[in-house]
Design an enzyme around this catalytic site. Structure first.
Site, PDB file in Angstrom:
ATOM      1  N   HIS A  76       0.812  -1.224   0.000  1.00 12.40           N
ATOM      2  CA  HIS A  76       0.000   0.000   0.000  1.00 12.40           C
ATOM      3  C   HIS A  76       0.839   1.264   0.000  1.00 12.40           C
ATOM      4  CE1 HIS A  76      -3.374  -2.421   2.185  1.00 12.40           C
ATOM      5  NE2 HIS A  76      -3.215  -2.787   0.952  1.00 12.40           N
ATOM      6  N   GLY A 572       0.911   3.885   7.707  1.00 15.29           N
ATOM      7  CA  GLY A 572       0.490   5.006   8.531  1.00 15.29           C
ATOM      8  C   GLY A 572      -0.395   5.987   7.782  1.00 15.29           C
ATOM      9  N   PHE A 652      -7.836   2.784   8.525  1.00 16.22           N
ATOM     10  CA  PHE A 652      -6.504   2.855   9.125  1.00 16.22           C
ATOM     11  C   PHE A 652      -5.531   2.104   8.224  1.00 16.22           C
ATOM     12  CE2 PHE A 652      -7.735   2.928  13.942  1.00 16.22           C
ATOM     13  CZ  PHE A 652      -7.679   4.309  13.947  1.00 16.22           C
ATOM     14  N   GLU A 653      -4.336   2.614   8.062  1.00 13.08           N
ATOM     15  CA  GLU A 653      -3.211   1.802   7.601  1.00 13.08           C
ATOM     16  C   GLU A 653      -2.215   1.853   8.747  1.00 13.08           C
ATOM     17  OE1 GLU A 653      -2.637   0.079   4.850  1.00 13.08           O
ATOM     18  OE2 GLU A 653      -4.234   0.721   3.495  1.00 13.08           O
ATOM     19  N   VAL A 654      -2.247   0.845   9.626  1.00 15.74           N
ATOM     20  CA  VAL A 654      -1.360   0.863  10.783  1.00 15.74           C
ATOM     21  C   VAL A 654       0.079   0.700  10.301  1.00 15.74           C
ATOM     22  CG1 VAL A 654      -3.223  -0.263  12.067  1.00 15.74           C
ATOM     23  CG2 VAL A 654      -1.275  -1.616  11.323  1.00 15.74           C
TER      24      VAL A 654
END
Length: 801
Positions: A76, A572, A652-654
């Site tokens: 991503h 993030g 969210f993209e942790v």
């Protein structure tokens, strides 16, 4: 597409998401390669290669366009700086060599197959410890139970130790009596340098209890009198007692749902488990073998039964009868398929791969099916060989191969639909191991702080919270035990030309591309509808997959859900709708200016919660609508929830990048960082998820209508006027310019442009502006009712002389 070349890298990057999935090798035909009668080259079968996650450096536009044509599995994460494009990708050595010929080089290696094995070993060690310490009822020892009073408050302080305390899932609860009322609180677990020390509790009490009882969730108990602590305490109150940190290793689906069931059993008044109606296809495969060494001489054999249901017991032998002019024949002996190859007068085999496949299908079709290799004509001569079929699955026997029932953890004091609902769901993409931990950590915090933390009690009493630890359990199991870079589910829609075991790591459907809003089937970009091995394959049709159907079912079944978080990794990012656009970069409808303002406003709450844990900042460049900060993701689930259900839905993209002070640049963390980093990501994004739950609570309690002001107000002007609106809070403004009553069918204030605020109304002739504002909680300015003949809307007259 010429127009696209002028767009920035981030804006153009969406095309990379629609390319084909990772192959296990790259073959380069040469002019001297032998060809069969149909003109197809006869090549050696591809060999299985190792793979790595790398950071690719793309030097120019031409190289970027070439990358878009190649079958590379992308993560991503994408960045652009100093004219250089960087993307993270999963590649094999052959692919690295091929990319190098186009000037695309590996800048950094983020994770190798060897490191994946280290992650597995790390996980296994933690699981063994967890299993060992929880094999039987634990014993609990109270180290101290004290009370003390400083200048402002009286406190109860407890230290206790469990024989199973080395496992983060072990929880201790203290109960005591104050003025005849039983109270309870969960103890915090203290670990230092990997060593479990004890559990502890410190909180204010109204009256000193005479004794406390400590109970473990494994069954152990202990009781102690409460004695006075003689030492003086420093002035001031200690920090609020809030327990957290209930995870100590990456968990597969069985572990996740076992934890969920235990929570439901321990907190029956606050938890129920919802069984989703659409079972997955299962962690299962048909058994297969490819017999042969080259593309035109090989035969792919596939069992009719699943591997675990008998397919793995089948063997196939191609034998030379060692006699001249023998006919091709196939016989079946139990679970063994014997192919007696046809021979010429000299006793040499003359049967082609296609002939062998056809004969097997005719004579052994009840047991197996056979094809030539990947659509080749199969005109090459088959050599004697043998193989045992296998489904290739490596998970231990305790991992079920049967269709899986996906579950949601429902938390709330009132779970009857009367309270606003909040949904958090994780692991649509199998390789994102941190994301389920966010949901489990959140569930544990909500339940174990409920008895003693007023803010947590407020959330659980007033909301209906749904948490799905893993949307994609089949793919998750495959990622843990077979191929850690698995993104999709395990359902194979490929035809015979791509269904040989060499493509096994590329089968499946991208569940976050399978939904019905803004889908690739409707012409939106960011997924493939034709390439079954693409990492972003959208499936044979919209919402074809049971996993996607479950999200739709949950939103249908529980219309009280108003907020949702789709938890992914890594990079993030913090994003919202629209999530897709078409070939002309026309997005799905943008939110109104007021809705967009609400997205931004509440994001501040969530992102601050994330930062509070260890200082992680989600960058402003990675915050906003999906197309503005990443790429087009056709058919994603958050768009479905927003556009079809009116649910405020975030992604969210942790796993935010970590700043390297030495190299002065951001470093990515990957899908499966060492657990020490994965733990920190789960903890901080559990903060963020609880932040969203707090937003939902605040929204539910918001009964204050917004107020607005037109700027400038009414009056006389000598020329055109740009009218803007000041609002007391984020709110959508519906307006008319013809003097009529504004309604929900009226125009509403839109965004002025991408990442801009609300538009201004250009008034160039005398006009009456009538309007009203609606906030995210549904409160209408001045309590105006657009559905009646009410006239208490806002109004100004702009007179142009």
């Amino acid at each position: 597409m010429v127009k696209k070349k002028k767009q920035k890298w981030k804006r153009n990057f969406m095309a990379l998401t629609a390319i084909t999935g990772l192959g296990l090798s790259v073959i380069y035909p040469s002019l001297s390669t032998p060809a069969d009668a149909a003109g197809q080259p006869d090549l050696p079968l591809p060999k299985v290669e190792s793979y790595s996650i790398v950071q690719l450096e793309i030097p120019n536009q031409n190289a970027k366009e070439k990358l878009q044509e190649l079958g590379i599995d992308l993560t991503h994460r994408a960045e652009a700086h100093d004219g250089i494009f960087e993307v993270d990708a999963v590649v094999t050595p052959s692919e690295v060599a091929m990319l190098k010929t186009y000037g695309i080089k590996v800048k950094d290696t983020l994770m190798t197959e060897k490191e994946w094995n280290a992650r597995i070993a790390e996980r296994q060690s933690a699981m063994q410890l967890d299993s060992r310490v929880q094999a039987a009822e634990d014993s609990v020892k109270i180290l101290r139970a004290n009370h003390y009073t400083n200048q402002s408050e009286t406190f109860l302080y407890i230290e206790a130790k469990s024989s199973a305390g080395a496992a983060a899932s072990t929880s201790l609860t203290a109960t005591w009596t104050e003025d005849g009322v039983e109270k309870s609180a969960t103890l915090s677990r203290l670990v230092d340098a990997g060593e479990y020390l004890y559990h502890y509790l410190e909180l204010p009490v109204n009256k000193i209890p005479s004794s406390v009882k400590i109970t473990s969730n494994l069954g152990g108990t202990a009781t102690s009198a409460v004695t006075k602590w003689l030492g003086a305490d420093k002035p001031g109150n200690p920090k609020k007692h809030y327990v957290q940190d209930f995870i100590d290793h990456y968990m597969d689906p069985e572990e996740l749902y076992d934890r969920a069931q235990k929570l439901a059993k321990e907190f029956p008044d606050l938890v129920e488990i919802i069984n989703m109606p659409n079972k997955t296809n299962g962690y299962r495969r048909l058994a297969q073998a490819t017999l042969g060494t080259t593309t035109n001489t090989s035969v792919v054999i596939t069992s009719k039964a699943w591997g675990h249901q008998g397919g793995n017991d089948i063997s196939v032998e191609f034998k030379n009868p060692k006699a001249g002019n023998s006919p091709l024949n196939v016989s079946v002996e139990g679970k063994k398929v014997i192919v007696s190859l046809g021979t010429n007068g000299s006793g040499n085999p003359v049967s082609t791969a296609q002939q062998v496949a056809e004969t097997i299908n005719s004579k052994a079709g009840q047991l197996v099916s056979a094809t030539s290799y990947r659509g080749n004509s199969g005109s090459g001569i088959v050599e004697p060989t043998s193989a045992k079929l296998t489904d290739g699955l490596k998970a231990p026997e305790n991992v079920s191969r049967d269709p899986f029932t996906v579950k949601a953890i429902r938390i709330g004091k009132h779970r009857d639909g009367s309270k606003p609902g909040v949904l958090g769901y994780a692991q649509e993409h199998a390789r994102e191991w941190v994301t389920p931990l966010v949901t489990i950590e959140t569930a544990e915090r909500l339940l174990r702080n409920y008895a003693h933390d007023g803010e947590t009690k407020k959330l659980v009493d007033n909301l209906d919270i749904f948490l799905i630890p893993t949307v994609n359990p089949d793919g998750a199991n495959y990622s843990f035990y077979d191929y850690n870079m698995q993104r999709k589910n395990m359902t194979n829609y490929c035809g015979p030309d791509k269904s040989d075991p060499g493509n096994r790591n590329s089968w499946g459907v991208d569940l976050n591309r399978n939904h019905s809003v803004g889908s690739a089937f409707d012409g939106y970009i960011g997924a493939s509808t034709t390439n079954c091995t693409s990492t972003t394959y959208a499936g044979p049709s919209e919402t074809s997959e049971p996993e996607a159907k479950n999200i739709v079912w949950l939103a249908d079944q529980f219309p009280n859900i108003k907020f949702a978080m789709n938890i992914h990794s890594y990079g993030g990012y913090f994003m919202w709708s629209p999530g897709a656009y078409d070939a002309n970069r026309t997005t799905l409808p943008r939110p109104t200016a007021g809705q967009e303002a609400f997205y931004w406003a509440v994001s501040d709450t969530m992102l601050n919660e994330i930062q509070d844990y260890r200082g992680t900042v989600i960058l402003p460049s990675r915050t906003g609508p999906v197309p503005d900060v990443l790429y087009s993701a056709a058919g994603n689930s958050a768009d479905y929830l927003w556009y079809k259900k009116g649910i405020y839905a975030w992604d969210f993209e942790v796993g935010a990048d970590i700043w390297d002070k030495v190299e002065q640049q951001w470093k990515p963390v990957g899908f499966q960082p060492p657990f020490s980093e994965g733990h920190e990501e789960a903890m901080e994004f559990a903060n963020g998820l609880i932040g969203m739950i707090k937003v939902a609570y605040k929204n539910a309690k918001d009964h204050q209508p917004p107020s607005t002001k037109a700027v400038p107000g009414g009056g006389k002007f000598t020329g055109p006027v740009n009218v803007t609106f000041d609002t007391s809070e984020p709110a959508t403004i519906y307006y008319t310019l013809d003097g009529s009553r504004p309604t929900f069918e009226s125009k509403h204030l839109q965004l002025n442009g991408t990442r801009e605020g609300a538009e201004a109304l250009k008034i160039d002739k005398t006009t009456t502006i009538n309007w009203f504002a609606v906030d995210a909680a549904g409160n209408i300015e001045k309590n105006y009712n657009p559905l009646t003949s009410s006239k208490n809307f806002s109004s100004v007259m702009i007179t142009i002389k």
